[in-house]
Design a protein around this motif. Sequence first.
Motif, mmCIF file in Angstrom:
data_model
loop_
_atom_site.group_PDB
_atom_site.id
_atom_site.type_symbol
_atom_site.label_atom_id
_atom_site.label_comp_id
_atom_site.label_asym_id
_atom_site.label_seq_id
_atom_site.Cartn_x
_atom_site.Cartn_y
_atom_site.Cartn_z
ATOM 1 N N ARG A 289 -3.910 -4.816 6.067
ATOM 2 C CA ARG A 289 -4.655 -3.969 7.003
ATOM 3 C C ARG A 289 -4.124 -2.542 7.056
ATOM 4 O O ARG A 289 -4.872 -1.612 7.302
ATOM 5 C CB ARG A 289 -4.625 -4.568 8.402
ATOM 6 N N HIS A 290 -2.832 -2.380 6.863
ATOM 7 C CA HIS A 290 -2.231 -1.055 6.990
ATOM 8 C C HIS A 290 -2.118 -0.340 5.646
ATOM 9 O O HIS A 290 -1.641 0.780 5.597
ATOM 10 C CB HIS A 290 -0.852 -1.161 7.639
ATOM 11 N N LEU A 291 -2.557 -0.985 4.586
ATOM 12 C CA LEU A 291 -2.475 -0.395 3.257
ATOM 13 C C LEU A 291 -3.871 -0.053 2.754
ATOM 14 O O LEU A 291 -4.829 -0.768 3.026
ATOM 15 C CB LEU A 291 -1.832 -1.386 2.277
ATOM 16 N N SER A 292 -3.947 1.027 1.993
ATOM 17 C CA SER A 292 -5.220 1.345 1.351
ATOM 18 C C SER A 292 -5.468 0.320 0.246
ATOM 19 O O SER A 292 -4.556 -0.417 -0.157
ATOM 20 C CB SER A 292 -5.169 2.754 0.754
ATOM 21 N N THR A 293 -6.678 0.258 -0.246
ATOM 22 C CA THR A 293 -7.017 -0.670 -1.321
ATOM 23 C C THR A 293 -6.129 -0.414 -2.531
ATOM 24 O O THR A 293 -5.633 -1.344 -3.160
ATOM 25 C CB THR A 293 -8.497 -0.513 -1.707
ATOM 26 N N ARG A 294 -5.907 0.839 -2.843
ATOM 27 C CA ARG A 294 -5.071 1.199 -3.996
ATOM 28 C C ARG A 294 -3.621 0.778 -3.772
ATOM 29 O O ARG A 294 -2.973 0.265 -4.678
ATOM 30 C CB ARG A 294 -5.173 2.699 -4.248
ATOM 31 N N GLN A 295 -3.096 0.979 -2.562
ATOM 32 C CA GLN A 295 -1.729 0.573 -2.257
ATOM 33 C C GLN A 295 -1.584 -0.942 -2.358
ATOM 34 O O GLN A 295 -0.595 -1.443 -2.894
ATOM 35 C CB GLN A 295 -1.327 1.049 -0.861
ATOM 36 N N ALA A 296 -2.566 -1.682 -1.862
ATOM 37 C CA ALA A 296 -2.523 -3.142 -1.955
ATOM 38 C C ALA A 296 -2.553 -3.587 -3.417
ATOM 39 O O ALA A 296 -1.868 -4.538 -3.794
ATOM 40 C CB ALA A 296 -3.690 -3.756 -1.175
ATOM 41 N N ALA A 297 -3.322 -2.887 -4.258
ATOM 42 C CA ALA A 297 -3.373 -3.217 -5.688
ATOM 43 C C ALA A 297 -2.023 -2.975 -6.344
ATOM 44 O O ALA A 297 -1.592 -3.754 -7.202
ATOM 45 C CB ALA A 297 -4.463 -2.397 -6.377
#
Length: 150
Positions: free
Chosen positions: A78-86
């Motif tokens: 939830r606290h990460l952008s899609t790119r950060q999660a990737a």
Amino acid sequence: MDTYLDKGSAYGEILAGIKSCDPDGSVCCTDEAVFNLGKVVLVKEKLAGITLQLVDEQGYAIRQVTSKKPSDDQPSDRHLSTRQAAVIRALEKVLMHCRKEGIKLVGYSDELVAMPVVVSSDDVSPAVALDIDTHGVYRGADSMIENDNG
């Protein structure tokens, strides 16, 4: 273990490759057309949790997608952008490869070191521990607590 798709694979072949993929593996291809069709297969078949990679001749991922259900947002995502999660998922995959190759990572004060699994925890020394260049991303928990209190 990763599953590799042949160049020119059709919809059914891609679907079969996806279904035969190891849960910890990825579905890989070297053909951009197969990669794009693979994304279509993931969406049409509603297959969640599958990582599809377009790899170069040396096996390095050029592009990657991971399918998930719209409601699959994990609390930590939830606290990460899609790119950060990737990026985190890519790191987790690298760590899985470390485990497969017999490498353990050890927090060593404020450093991160790698060493062979066969080395006893009692034998951790600069002679067997390889410093990892973490580019300032890794910090030992003790140093974070000391900096917050000081």
